[in-house]
Motif scaffolding. Sequence first.
Motif, PDB file in Angstrom:
ATOM      1  N   ARG A 142      33.133  41.608  40.261  1.00 47.94           N
ATOM      2  CA  ARG A 142      33.175  40.209  39.838  1.00 47.94           C
ATOM      3  C   ARG A 142      31.777  39.652  39.591  1.00 47.94           C
ATOM      4  O   ARG A 142      31.503  39.043  38.551  1.00 47.94           O
ATOM      5  CB  ARG A 142      33.876  39.375  40.912  1.00 47.94           C
ATOM      6  N   SER A 160      42.558  41.395  36.719  1.00 48.63           N
ATOM      7  CA  SER A 160      42.960  40.251  37.544  1.00 48.63           C
ATOM      8  C   SER A 160      44.414  39.860  37.348  1.00 48.63           C
ATOM      9  O   SER A 160      44.973  39.116  38.154  1.00 48.63           O
ATOM     10  CB  SER A 160      42.064  39.050  37.248  1.00 48.63           C
ATOM     11  N   VAL A 171      42.765  41.212  43.032  1.00 49.70           N
ATOM     12  CA  VAL A 171      43.376  40.134  42.255  1.00 49.70           C
ATOM     13  C   VAL A 171      42.749  38.796  42.619  1.00 49.70           C
ATOM     14  O   VAL A 171      42.413  37.982  41.750  1.00 49.70           O
ATOM     15  CB  VAL A 171      44.899  40.100  42.488  1.00 49.70           C
ATOM     16  N   LEU A 174      38.937  38.630  41.417  1.00 48.69           N
ATOM     17  CA  LEU A 174      38.727  38.649  39.969  1.00 48.69           C
ATOM     18  C   LEU A 174      39.426  37.500  39.247  1.00 48.69           C
ATOM     19  O   LEU A 174      39.250  37.334  38.041  1.00 48.69           O
ATOM     20  CB  LEU A 174      39.216  39.978  39.373  1.00 48.69           C
ATOM     21  N   ALA A 175      40.222  36.716  39.978  1.00 46.81           N
ATOM     22  CA  ALA A 175      40.960  35.628  39.333  1.00 46.81           C
ATOM     23  C   ALA A 175      40.018  34.661  38.612  1.00 46.81           C
ATOM     24  O   ALA A 175      40.374  34.095  37.565  1.00 46.81           O
ATOM     25  CB  ALA A 175      41.799  34.870  40.368  1.00 46.81           C
ATOM     26  N   GLN A 178      39.343  34.931  34.763  1.00 44.12           N
ATOM     27  CA  GLN A 178      40.334  34.630  33.743  1.00 44.12           C
ATOM     28  C   GLN A 178      39.868  33.521  32.806  1.00 44.12           C
ATOM     29  O   GLN A 178      40.148  33.572  31.606  1.00 44.12           O
ATOM     30  CB  GLN A 178      41.673  34.253  34.395  1.00 44.12           C
TER      31      GLN A 178
END
Length: 530
Positions: A142, A160, A171, A174-175, A178
Amino acid sequence: MKNTSLTQRPTTPTEPNWQPLNDFAEQKQNDSGLKAWLAVVEGCIRAIEKTAWQGREIADQTVKTWKAMGRGANAVNEEMQILADEMRRWPARLKRLSKTGWMLTKVVASYRLWGTRSAFLPSNMRESALESLHQRNARRFRDTSLEQGGAFLKIGQLLSSRPDLLPQAWVDELAILQDQANPVPFEGIARVLEQEFGQPLDTLFAHVDPEPLAAASIGQVHRARLHDGRDVAVKVQRPGLEEVVELDMTLLKIFMGAVKSALPPMDIDTIVSEIQRTVREELDYEREARVMTQIGEQLAGIPGITTPALVAEHSSRHVLTTEFVHGRKLTTVLDELHHTDPERLGGVLHRLLDAWFSQVLHGGLFHADPHPGNIMLTDDDTLVLLDFGCAQRLSDTARRGYFRVLQACVVDDKQVIADTLATMGFTTRSGNPDTLLAFVSAVLDQVRNAIIYPDPDKGWPSPEEMMQQVSHLLGRLQQDPVDTLPGDFIMLARVFGTLGGFFLHYQPKVDIAALVLGYLTRPLDNQQAA
């Protein structure tokens, strides 16, 4: 491994027994995890060497500049400018390459060495230690992606959106990728806008908010107002991105080549080629404008789903302006509905799946990056698709082929599935279709079961059941790898893998049977590809 028993190889106190140590070294030399780690290191070294050799271009350009002195001042000026540009770019290339390459080396090496490390941990500590490793590696990925941007940020966005397959730590970490990245200062954005249209910023817009709504890998979005009073969203490409992306693509290809032996057998070359193609296409906003308009026309017949209207006079190759849409990120709303209104949740996800079936089977052109940051939900539950930089067009032959595979899967006709996939360009190393059939089964069995055994109260597979199916498929891939895949399938797998992640995560009650049968009973060629 050789037998190291002392009864079979007697020793004396004056003769040290080195055999156990030799056997240990031999085992480690043959260990696939260690080999994979060494391959990663070797690949990154090769990548750095490749960039370092580009330094030769500086020396070569210096020689050209010197020779140009004999051709006059204009020639010297031209060559000097080329030399200055090359010297400016080269240190940034090496810095970017070393940071990204080292991050990937540490991530892969830590997982390869986990097997050895975990053997020395008490069983009650292994789970928490592995969770910490996941979180540490996800943060590495990230942070480097946010710092460097470019193609690796796109890869992070894809990762993600797979809560069904990836550890939750990945998840969660790395969200942010988005729809967030380090923003470009507004001065750079204003400069791009003025250069693209050859006009001062206040002539182009009545107002532009200097704070971006979202900053992503390719561009960032600013809210603005036109002189006629319309509110618009202006997506501006990051300055100098073409050069950054090309370097990332080179690194990705070298890195994947280095770790190919450590991955499940698959057509890595096609996968990498498709990633390279789609990322490069995302740099062309004129293409994205055409795709957005065409997909909007394809979806016009589905209530409750739309695309933003294009503002063509304020759009170009590096700028895309659309109407401003008020809404919230899809997963933010789904998280709320999951606990408060499951019926409405099912309706939203039903519409989402309907939209992509329509694009793939009846439109022939589909949005290929449906991660949560690219889908908004308005207050009246209208789904708004955003960011059409990654899209795939299917030929009529491919569209009919996938339609036939879906038909054959519903009636469990394995021969038709195998024959159709072979015609479309899927091949295994042995020529036997079993691996292909296992893959189709993993993707479409849930659909077939919903049609044959309709049960609205039956839930979706649990993560454990999914992992068992994935393990079975990986076993098949090891026994008989898939050597070639059609390029368009890479994008299809990406789309339905992401959509499948939504359904497995939220477990909605959706009438899959009615949806799929509606497409299977509708004449396929009523709507041709745009």
